[in-house]
Scaffold this motif. Structure first.
Motif, PDB file in Angstrom:
ATOM      1  N   PHE B  30       0.855  -1.182   0.000  1.00 35.97           N
ATOM      2  CA  PHE B  30       0.000   0.000   0.000  1.00 35.97           C
ATOM      3  C   PHE B  30       0.894   1.235   0.000  1.00 35.97           C
ATOM      4  O   PHE B  30       1.911   1.235   0.681  1.00 35.97           O
ATOM      5  CB  PHE B  30      -0.883  -0.016   1.260  1.00 35.97           C
ATOM      6  CG  PHE B  30      -1.769   1.178   1.379  1.00 35.97           C
ATOM      7  CD1 PHE B  30      -2.906   1.285   0.599  1.00 35.97           C
ATOM      8  CD2 PHE B  30      -1.442   2.219   2.240  1.00 35.97           C
ATOM      9  CE1 PHE B  30      -3.715   2.398   0.690  1.00 35.97           C
ATOM     10  CE2 PHE B  30      -2.247   3.326   2.327  1.00 35.97           C
ATOM     11  CZ  PHE B  30      -3.387   3.407   1.556  1.00 35.97           C
ATOM     12  N   PRO B  31       0.627   2.239  -0.761  1.00 32.57           N
ATOM     13  CA  PRO B  31      -0.527   2.488  -1.620  1.00 32.57           C
ATOM     14  C   PRO B  31      -0.370   1.931  -3.033  1.00 32.57           C
ATOM     15  O   PRO B  31      -1.346   1.916  -3.774  1.00 32.57           O
ATOM     16  CB  PRO B  31      -0.594   4.017  -1.673  1.00 32.57           C
ATOM     17  CG  PRO B  31       0.822   4.443  -1.534  1.00 32.57           C
ATOM     18  CD  PRO B  31       1.495   3.422  -0.672  1.00 32.57           C
ATOM     19  N   LEU B  43       0.858   9.592  -5.657  1.00 31.50           N
ATOM     20  CA  LEU B  43      -0.405  10.023  -5.061  1.00 31.50           C
ATOM     21  C   LEU B  43      -1.019  11.171  -5.856  1.00 31.50           C
ATOM     22  O   LEU B  43      -2.244  11.274  -5.966  1.00 31.50           O
ATOM     23  CB  LEU B  43      -0.190  10.430  -3.601  1.00 31.50           C
ATOM     24  CG  LEU B  43       0.147   9.261  -2.671  1.00 31.50           C
ATOM     25  CD1 LEU B  43       0.435   9.757  -1.264  1.00 31.50           C
ATOM     26  CD2 LEU B  43      -0.969   8.232  -2.635  1.00 31.50           C
ATOM     27  N   ILE B  53      -5.051   3.339  -6.754  1.00 30.86           N
ATOM     28  CA  ILE B  53      -4.406   3.026  -5.485  1.00 30.86           C
ATOM     29  C   ILE B  53      -4.628   1.541  -5.180  1.00 30.86           C
ATOM     30  O   ILE B  53      -5.682   0.998  -5.486  1.00 30.86           O
ATOM     31  CB  ILE B  53      -4.995   3.954  -4.393  1.00 30.86           C
ATOM     32  CG1 ILE B  53      -3.953   4.271  -3.346  1.00 30.86           C
ATOM     33  CG2 ILE B  53      -6.244   3.396  -3.768  1.00 30.86           C
ATOM     34  CD1 ILE B  53      -4.290   5.484  -2.528  1.00 30.86           C
ATOM     35  N   PRO B  56      -6.030  -0.510   0.837  1.00 32.44           N
ATOM     36  CA  PRO B  56      -5.502  -0.887   2.149  1.00 32.44           C
ATOM     37  C   PRO B  56      -6.279  -2.074   2.719  1.00 32.44           C
ATOM     38  O   PRO B  56      -7.325  -2.443   2.194  1.00 32.44           O
ATOM     39  CB  PRO B  56      -5.731   0.369   2.992  1.00 32.44           C
ATOM     40  CG  PRO B  56      -6.880   1.054   2.346  1.00 32.44           C
ATOM     41  CD  PRO B  56      -6.807   0.732   0.884  1.00 32.44           C
ATOM     42  N   LEU B 127      -7.027   7.760   6.340  1.00 30.77           N
ATOM     43  CA  LEU B 127      -5.889   8.376   5.642  1.00 30.77           C
ATOM     44  C   LEU B 127      -5.961   9.882   5.855  1.00 30.77           C
ATOM     45  O   LEU B 127      -6.533  10.605   5.051  1.00 30.77           O
ATOM     46  CB  LEU B 127      -5.934   8.024   4.167  1.00 30.77           C
ATOM     47  CG  LEU B 127      -5.750   6.538   3.867  1.00 30.77           C
ATOM     48  CD1 LEU B 127      -6.046   6.264   2.415  1.00 30.77           C
ATOM     49  CD2 LEU B 127      -4.345   6.115   4.209  1.00 30.77           C
TER      50      LEU B 127
END
Lengths: 411, 141
Positions: B30-31, B43, B53, B56, B127
């Motif tokens: 992750f991510p 990101l 992404i 998670p 997050l």
């Protein structure tokens, strides 16, 4: 090392800390070395004082419970439980039986994850990082179950004054049993990997010995004391929560090895066996857990109002994974307590470093220091800052100061 | 100290290590599935919709994440302000509603237990990393 002709004379001094890669938390060690051998060891904690008790004096016990969650990152429930028990004794609250069982279940899950975390840490201090990764991987099963039961992996927030905040529902039982079965199947493998490994035996056997007499003299607690053959466990000696109803026997290393040497190896044995024991305790709890309420009072404003009627003082104790934690609370009819003192388990165990370390090799310092599972930010309660001068406070002086403080509080 | 023939018996970690070679890694990547040259760059690409992404690990049902607040039902009793252990909530006097500073919140969920109107809930959003502790994402009102 600045005086005279440096580095030529023995014994010489080696400082380790306050921040050092071999230490997981700040503490200052000073070793007087003769070659590779430690002649004399000394240490100074007090580098991570956070003033949690000061914060607590300005909050009511419901808020402090969440603060106690954060005294230690690993013992998330131990401090909360000890604190809640102290307040409950002052207020004469009868905690519902089901809440007592849930408290015990969460406390035992915490012991599983804490001991596995420590075992991984011990492997890491030995330079055995493969084992660190294996241990921390299997620890995740306990963390996931705690997350399922309480909502979060750390800082569980499950304890409330007079009970617990979340019930264990029947649909959570399969997940709990799955976790317990996992550790039951794993136990043999863990014991084999840790205890039959030649490297671990060579590094840990007869290393960092704490004799039974020293353990008693220095008032060590928890697995450190049990590994030296001291038969003590708050869960058995002074049962609280649901522990009075359960069948628990303190784990001593001679049960597995047939003898007690009080070395680092014995401390590994005790902690690994306690993982199995905790899983057994959770099983017992799930079997006999009664139905019913989980809170003494569900309306929080009513609990707050009850604090204003509370008078008295009490001590709450709990056998945390590292040993006994103790919370002293005094309430004087106000919403916030008049006094709150925390004694973390490491506070009792730190002094055992001295006899363990003296006479050992310099390379064994990390594993011996880690072997008592020190938690220094939990321990540090005092920082005296006065004009940059350093001085040592004697026992008599501390006693005089605490008498003065008690008089001040009673006024 | 070690004899060659007994090496495996004395090093029980080695068979375990060999088995691990054929197992899936325990860690959730992750991510991103593979480490991108720059995580912040990755990101940004995700926010532009150019990359996806890697999800998670799912949160448990009763997870305590970022707080949500519905001002409609709120009666401005300020019980949550009183109970918050982190002093993360303040009462806005003009509107008789509250303002929550998530950067100060300790996710104990005590206010959601306390709220007589059920206006406060814990979401599963976690997050919350930000460069500014007073950014719009971290102030709930």
């Amino acid at each position: 090392m600045s005086d005279g002709n440096p580095a030529k004379t023995t014994p010489y001094t080696v400082p380790i800390g306050p921040i050092h890669p071999a230490l997981k938390e700040p503490v200052m060690f000073t070793f007087r070395m003769n070659g590779e051998q430690i002649e004399k060891a000394d240490f100074a904690p007090g580098q991570t004082h956070r003033g949690i008790e000061w914060m607590g004096m300005r909050r009511n016990p419901i808020q402090i419970v969440h603060l106690t969650d954060r005294i230690c990152g690993i013992c998330g429930v131990s401090h909360s439980l000890a604190f809640a028990r102290a307040v409950e004794q002052i207020m004469e609250i009868d905690v519902p039986e089901r809440a007592d069982y849930i408290r015990a279940i969460i406390a035992e899950f915490e012991r599983i994850q804490s001991h596995l975390l420590w075992a991984g840490m011990a492997a890491h201090e030995l330079g055995f990082d493969t084992l660190l990764h294996l241990t921390w991987r299997v620890r995740e099963q306990a963390m996931d179950t705690i997350e399922l039961l309480t909502g979060n992996r750390v800082n569980y927030g499950i304890i409330q004054i007079g009970g617990v905040r979340r019930d264990i529902t029947p649909d959570q039982h399969p997940a709990i049993h799955e976790c317990l079965d996992y550790y039951r199947d794993l136990q043999g493998k863990l014991l084999r990997i840790f205890l039959e490994d030649a490297t671990i035996q060579m590094r840990c056997r007869d290393c960092g010995i704490l004799t039974r007499d020293d353990a008693l003299r220095l008032c060590t607690v928890g697995p450190t004391a049990r590994a030296s053959g001291v038969n003590m466990d708050v869960r058995v000696d002074f049962p609280y929560a649901a522990y009075g109803d359960l069948d628990i026997e303190p784990i001593l290393p001679d049960r597995y090895l047939g003898e007690t040497r009080g070395d680092v190896f014995d401390r590994i044995v005790v902690r690994l066996l306690e993982v199995e024991q905790s899983a057994g305790i959770i099983r017992q709890c799930l079997d006999v857990m009664p139905a019913g309420d989980i809170l003494w009072e569900t309306k929080i404003p009513k609990i707050l109002a009850a604090f204003k009627k509370a008078h008295g003082e009490a001590v709450g104790r709990h056998e945390a994974p590292r040993g006994e934690v103790l919370h002293y609370v005094r309430m004087d009819g106000k919403e916030h307590p008049t006094a709150w003192k925390v004694k973390a388990s490491s506070y009792s165990n730190l002094m055992s470093w001295i006899p363990m370390l003296e006479g050992e090799q310099i390379a064994d310092i990390p594993i011996i220091v880690a072997s008592i599972d020190p938690c220094l930010s939990c321990t540090d309660r005092v920082a005296v800052v006065r004009g940059g001068r350093r001085s040592i406070m004697t026992k008599e002086e501390l006693h005089r100061l605490s008498v003065e403080k008690t008089r001040r509080l009673m006024r | 100290m070690l004899e060659c023939g007994d090496a495996m018996a004395n090093l029980p970690m080695i068979p375990e290590l060999l088995k691990q070679l054929f197992r899936q890694p325990a860690t959730n990547t992750f991510p991103a599935k593979y480490l991108p040259p720059s995580v912040t760059g990755f990101l940004k690409m995700v926010s532009r919709g150019e990359a996806a992404i890697h999800p998670p690990v799912a949160t448990p049902p009763e997870f305590r994440g970022k707080i949500t607040y519905e001002p409609e039902g709120c009666i401005g009793c300020s019980l949550c302000v009183k109970i918050c252990p982190a002093h993360a909530i303040e009462l806005v006097n003009e509107t008789k509603t509250i303002r929550i500073y998530v950067s100060q919140c300790i996710f104990c969920s005590q206010c959601t237990d306390m709220c007589p109107k059920g206006s406060l809930k814990m979401s599963d959003e976690f997050l919350l990393a930000d460069e500014d502790r007073y950014s719009d994402n971290l102030i709930v009102e």
